[in-house]
Design a protein around this motif. Structure first.
Motif, PDB file in Angstrom:
ATOM      1  N   GLY A   1      33.940   4.946  29.414  1.00 34.96           N
ATOM      2  CA  GLY A   1      33.331   5.630  29.606  1.00 34.96           C
ATOM      3  C   GLY A   1      34.247   6.692  27.989  1.00 34.96           C
ATOM      4  O   GLY A   1      33.319   7.944  28.699  1.00 34.96           O
TER       5      GLY A   1
ATOM      6  N   THR B   1      28.518   8.301  28.242  1.00 32.12           N
ATOM      7  CA  THR B   1      28.243   7.779  29.075  1.00 32.12           C
ATOM      8  C   THR B   1      26.893   8.161  29.780  1.00 32.12           C
ATOM      9  O   THR B   1      26.409   6.896  30.549  1.00 32.12           O
ATOM     10  CB  THR B   1      28.393   7.852  30.566  1.00 32.12           C
ATOM     11  OG1 THR B   1      28.539   9.246  31.318  1.00 32.12           O
ATOM     12  CG2 THR B   1      30.142   7.725  30.932  1.00 32.12           C
TER      13      THR B   1
ATOM     14  N   THR C   1      30.839  -1.941  23.516  1.00 26.56           N
ATOM     15  CA  THR C   1      30.486  -0.906  24.863  1.00 26.56           C
ATOM     16  C   THR C   1      32.067  -0.540  24.655  1.00 26.56           C
ATOM     17  O   THR C   1      32.917  -0.379  24.214  1.00 26.56           O
ATOM     18  CB  THR C   1      29.974  -2.012  26.020  1.00 26.56           C
ATOM     19  OG1 THR C   1      32.064  -2.778  26.540  1.00 26.56           O
ATOM     20  CG2 THR C   1      29.303  -2.837  26.217  1.00 26.56           C
ATOM     21  N   LEU C   2      31.615   0.624  25.460  1.00 28.07           N
ATOM     22  CA  LEU C   2      32.998   1.407  26.325  1.00 28.07           C
ATOM     23  C   LEU C   2      33.169   1.245  27.384  1.00 28.07           C
ATOM     24  O   LEU C   2      32.903   2.363  28.339  1.00 28.07           O
ATOM     25  CB  LEU C   2      32.408   3.451  25.731  1.00 28.07           C
ATOM     26  CG  LEU C   2      31.787   3.067  24.419  1.00 28.07           C
ATOM     27  CD1 LEU C   2      31.725   4.762  24.226  1.00 28.07           C
ATOM     28  CD2 LEU C   2      33.358   3.418  23.286  1.00 28.07           C
ATOM     29  N   PRO C   3      34.082   0.336  27.340  1.00 31.84           N
ATOM     30  CA  PRO C   3      34.628   0.089  28.660  1.00 31.84           C
ATOM     31  C   PRO C   3      34.929   1.460  29.527  1.00 31.84           C
ATOM     32  O   PRO C   3      34.901   1.229  31.040  1.00 31.84           O
ATOM     33  CB  PRO C   3      34.894  -1.046  28.630  1.00 31.84           C
ATOM     34  CG  PRO C   3      36.394  -0.654  27.814  1.00 31.84           C
ATOM     35  CD  PRO C   3      35.073   0.090  26.954  1.00 31.84           C
TER      36      PRO C   3
ATOM     37  N   THR D   1      23.927   5.981  24.122  1.00 33.66           N
ATOM     38  CA  THR D   1      25.479   5.121  22.854  1.00 33.66           C
ATOM     39  C   THR D   1      26.100   3.894  22.878  1.00 33.66           C
ATOM     40  O   THR D   1      26.491   3.749  21.421  1.00 33.66           O
ATOM     41  CB  THR D   1      26.625   6.106  24.384  1.00 33.66           C
ATOM     42  OG1 THR D   1      26.230   6.881  24.222  1.00 33.66           O
ATOM     43  CG2 THR D   1      27.775   5.918  23.703  1.00 33.66           C
ATOM     44  N   GLN D   2      25.294   2.908  23.340  1.00 38.05           N
ATOM     45  CA  GLN D   2      25.414   1.557  22.633  1.00 38.05           C
ATOM     46  C   GLN D   2      24.723   1.522  21.526  1.00 38.05           C
ATOM     47  O   GLN D   2      25.617   1.092  20.448  1.00 38.05           O
ATOM     48  CB  GLN D   2      25.509   1.120  23.793  1.00 38.05           C
ATOM     49  CG  GLN D   2      25.344  -1.022  23.484  1.00 38.05           C
ATOM     50  CD  GLN D   2      25.370  -1.369  24.439  1.00 38.05           C
ATOM     51  OE1 GLN D   2      25.134  -1.622  24.968  1.00 38.05           O
ATOM     52  NE2 GLN D   2      26.063  -2.738  23.851  1.00 38.05           N
ATOM     53  N   ASP D   3      23.642   1.597  21.130  1.00 43.09           N
ATOM     54  CA  ASP D   3      22.939   1.772  19.929  1.00 43.09           C
ATOM     55  C   ASP D   3      23.666   2.083  18.934  1.00 43.09           C
ATOM     56  O   ASP D   3      23.702   2.032  17.865  1.00 43.09           O
ATOM     57  CB  ASP D   3      21.138   2.354  20.382  1.00 43.09           C
ATOM     58  CG  ASP D   3      20.589   1.225  21.492  1.00 43.09           C
ATOM     59  OD1 ASP D   3      20.824  -0.107  21.351  1.00 43.09           O
ATOM     60  OD2 ASP D   3      19.792   1.334  21.388  1.00 43.09           O
TER      61      ASP D   3
ATOM     62  N   TRP E   1      36.811   0.656  22.791  1.00 40.24           N
ATOM     63  CA  TRP E   1      35.943  -0.050  22.515  1.00 40.24           C
ATOM     64  C   TRP E   1      35.617  -1.814  23.630  1.00 40.24           C
ATOM     65  O   TRP E   1      36.824  -1.562  22.856  1.00 40.24           O
ATOM     66  CB  TRP E   1      34.941  -0.179  21.714  1.00 40.24           C
ATOM     67  CG  TRP E   1      35.019  -1.006  20.161  1.00 40.24           C
ATOM     68  CD1 TRP E   1      36.881  -1.162  20.167  1.00 40.24           C
ATOM     69  CD2 TRP E   1      34.329  -1.171  19.009  1.00 40.24           C
ATOM     70  NE1 TRP E   1      36.925  -1.876  18.802  1.00 40.24           N
ATOM     71  CE2 TRP E   1      35.778  -1.629  18.179  1.00 40.24           C
ATOM     72  CE3 TRP E   1      33.290  -1.595  18.872  1.00 40.24           C
ATOM     73  CZ2 TRP E   1      35.048  -2.395  17.221  1.00 40.24           C
ATOM     74  CZ3 TRP E   1      32.725  -1.648  18.064  1.00 40.24           C
ATOM     75  CH2 TRP E   1      33.492  -2.184  16.934  1.00 40.24           C
ATOM     76  N   ASP E   2      35.073  -1.976  23.822  1.00 43.11           N
ATOM     77  CA  ASP E   2      35.162  -4.315  23.706  1.00 43.11           C
ATOM     78  C   ASP E   2      34.257  -4.020  22.996  1.00 43.11           C
ATOM     79  O   ASP E   2      33.162  -3.193  22.926  1.00 43.11           O
ATOM     80  CB  ASP E   2      35.254  -4.007  24.954  1.00 43.11           C
ATOM     81  CG  ASP E   2      35.483  -5.678  25.503  1.00 43.11           C
ATOM     82  OD1 ASP E   2      36.409  -6.103  24.719  1.00 43.11           O
ATOM     83  OD2 ASP E   2      35.450  -6.096  26.585  1.00 43.11           O
ATOM     84  N   PHE E   3      34.189  -5.213  22.688  1.00 43.18           N
ATOM     85  CA  PHE E   3      33.373  -6.285  21.582  1.00 43.18           C
ATOM     86  C   PHE E   3      33.192  -7.140  22.029  1.00 43.18           C
ATOM     87  O   PHE E   3      34.092  -8.013  21.834  1.00 43.18           O
ATOM     88  CB  PHE E   3      33.595  -5.385  20.211  1.00 43.18           C
ATOM     89  CG  PHE E   3      34.667  -5.120  19.464  1.00 43.18           C
ATOM     90  CD1 PHE E   3      35.086  -6.854  18.963  1.00 43.18           C
ATOM     91  CD2 PHE E   3      35.645  -4.760  20.119  1.00 43.18           C
ATOM     92  CE1 PHE E   3      35.988  -6.918  18.064  1.00 43.18           C
ATOM     93  CE2 PHE E   3      37.534  -5.237  19.448  1.00 43.18           C
ATOM     94  CZ  PHE E   3      37.153  -5.990  19.038  1.00 43.18           C
TER      95      PHE E   3
ATOM     96  N   ASP F   1      27.802  -7.199  20.085  1.00 44.12           N
ATOM     97  CA  ASP F   1      27.323  -6.458  20.354  1.00 44.12           C
ATOM     98  C   ASP F   1      28.954  -5.533  20.896  1.00 44.12           C
ATOM     99  O   ASP F   1      29.853  -5.748  20.310  1.00 44.12           O
ATOM    100  CB  ASP F   1      27.130  -6.631  22.337  1.00 44.12           C
ATOM    101  CG  ASP F   1      28.278  -7.617  22.547  1.00 44.12           C
ATOM    102  OD1 ASP F   1      29.700  -7.468  23.203  1.00 44.12           O
ATOM    103  OD2 ASP F   1      27.805  -8.749  23.781  1.00 44.12           O
TER     104      ASP F   1
END
Length: 433
Positions: free
Chosen positions: A421, A387, A417-419, A391-393, A426-428, A415
């Protein structure tokens, strides 16, 4: 097949907007997901939208996560504002307890949980629209009040018997050895009316009920296993053989199972990779595709796709020809979501552009992420630090080499993300070129 950039952009735009809940259209079904995870919220909606409709789905902020459950009052209020010109497809744990995680430990009494579900009991009488719903039996050792959950479920059987639900599915979650859930399910099945199915499952069930509600036309399916002997063994997490799980999930999705020697070809063949030589399996899938529609469910390992199998299928240029693919979860998760997707993909009016976009998303999630990217992320960043800023990069940089992804069209990763945490999901966003 190839699609133009403008057509793909229009399709992906509509798919994204549909998840916000209000495009309207001919199939204005409303989905109440189990929680906010992409597998339980995003995937069922994309399956529902394959024929060009727009599923109405709560925003993730209204649904439960690992830290807290959904607000039942806010969720009920959202439900009442949705169009009532199509079926309601609902995970009852979300409204009764706040979500799957919360169903295991909620302090509510049975009466309190049922009071939260009362609007769904009266939904069909008030709106004239059918309700397709499911409830889970919680996993051990997490469950703190199994008797409460059982009491709620038994009352729901009565509601189904009285016609409140077009379909009610009772599923059990992660039945490790010693879990009482299989015995509880067997007892419930003996008293269940005809519109109730009882089987192991959880995250995949909303997708299957979506297929049941939106693609009710008859369809047959046959299963082929890469390791037939192993398929007859009892599986971890479900407490039944893989072959029985396949039958359960086919029936729950609205298919009739047809044995390979029962005459003509089935409407769909599901190739289940459960071990053995992945290259040989890829060649077999290619041959099956020459004969008719095929779906691949990779269940060799839990939550982990077989990289070699999928690389070979990509080399053979066969992935884009599948009706569905799944490799993201337990064997039941994968069978259920693959069958649900395929049922809608086979139905009249299925949009080939949306179909390709959904296959691309499944491949990016189930193969690229589950088989390779998740492990690379865990190596780069400790789980406890996921978190933290940056992390996203890191996630996007690690994913760069896997894209663009080519199926019928070509997709880039926009893009990620880790929705929740954590590294499990992941979501993308995929953008067509």
């Amino acid at each position: 097949m190839k699609f133009s950039r403008p057509v793909l952009l229009r399709t992906l735009s509509s798919l994204t907007l549909a998840l916000g809940g209000a495009l309207g259209g001919a199939h204005a079904q409303t989905l109440l997901p189990l929680d906010s995870r992409p597998a339980t919220r995003v995937l069922p909606a994309l399956i529902a939208d394959l024929r060009g409709g727009a599923a109405h789905v709560p925003p993730a902020s209204l649904l439960g996560n690992a830290q807290g459950g959904a607000d039942p009052a806010a969720l009920s209020a959202w439900l009442e504002t949705q169009p009532k010109d199509g079926p309601l497809i609902a995970a009852l744990d979300a409204l009764a307890y706040g979500g799957l995680v919360q169903s295991r430990t909620s302090p509510l009494s049975a009466a309190e949980a049922l009071a939260r579900l009362e609007p769904l009991r009266t939904w069909t009488a008030r709106t004239g629209q059918p309700v397709y719903a499911f409830i889970t039996l919680p996993r051990e050792p997490d469950a703190t009040n199994r008797e409460r959950n059982l009491a709620v479920t038994r009352t729901l059987l009565d509601w189904a018997r009285a016609g409140s639900f077009a379909q009610l599915h009772v599923s059990w979650d992660d039945a490790l050895p010693g879990s009482p859930a299989p015995a509880e399910g067997a007892a419930l099945a003996k008293e269940a009316p005809a519109n109730v199915l009882v089987y192991p499952g959880a995250d995949e069930v909303l997708s299957m009920l979506t297929a049941r509600a939106l693609a009710p036309q008859p369809a047959t399916v046959t299963f082929e296993y890469s390791d037939p002997a192993a398929a007859r063994q009892v599986m971890k997490y479900e407490g039944i053989p893989l072959t029985q799980s396949a039958v359960n999930h086919a029936q729950a999705s609205g298919f009739t199972v047809q044995e390979a020697d029962q005459g003509g070809p089935a409407d769909l063949t599901v190739f289940v990779f459960n071990g053995g030589d992945p290259r040989r399996a890829a060649v077999r899938v290619s041959r099956l595709l020459a004969a008719g529609p095929v779906t691949v469910a990779d269940v060799e390992k839990v939550n982990l796709g077989n990289s070699r199998l999928w690389a070979d299928l990509q080399t053979l240029r066969r992935t884009a020809n599948l009706k569905a693919l799944a490799a993201w979860g337990t064997p039941g998760n994968n069978l259920g979501t693959a069958l649900a997707h395929a049922k809608l993909a086979l139905s009249p009016g299925a949009d080939p552009v949306r179909q390709d976009a959904l296959l691309a998303r499944e491949y990016a999630n189930d193969v690229i992420y589950s088989a390779d990217l998740r492990a690379a992320l865990r190596k780069a960043i400790p789980e406890a630090q996921l978190t933290a800023p940056g992390t996203q990069d890191t996630l996007l940089n690690l994913a760069r080499d896997a894209f663009p992804l080519r199926l019928g069209g070509t997709y880039t990763l926009q893009d990620a993300t880790l929705p929740w945490g954590r590294s499990f999901e992941w979501d993308f966003t995929l953008t067509p070129q």
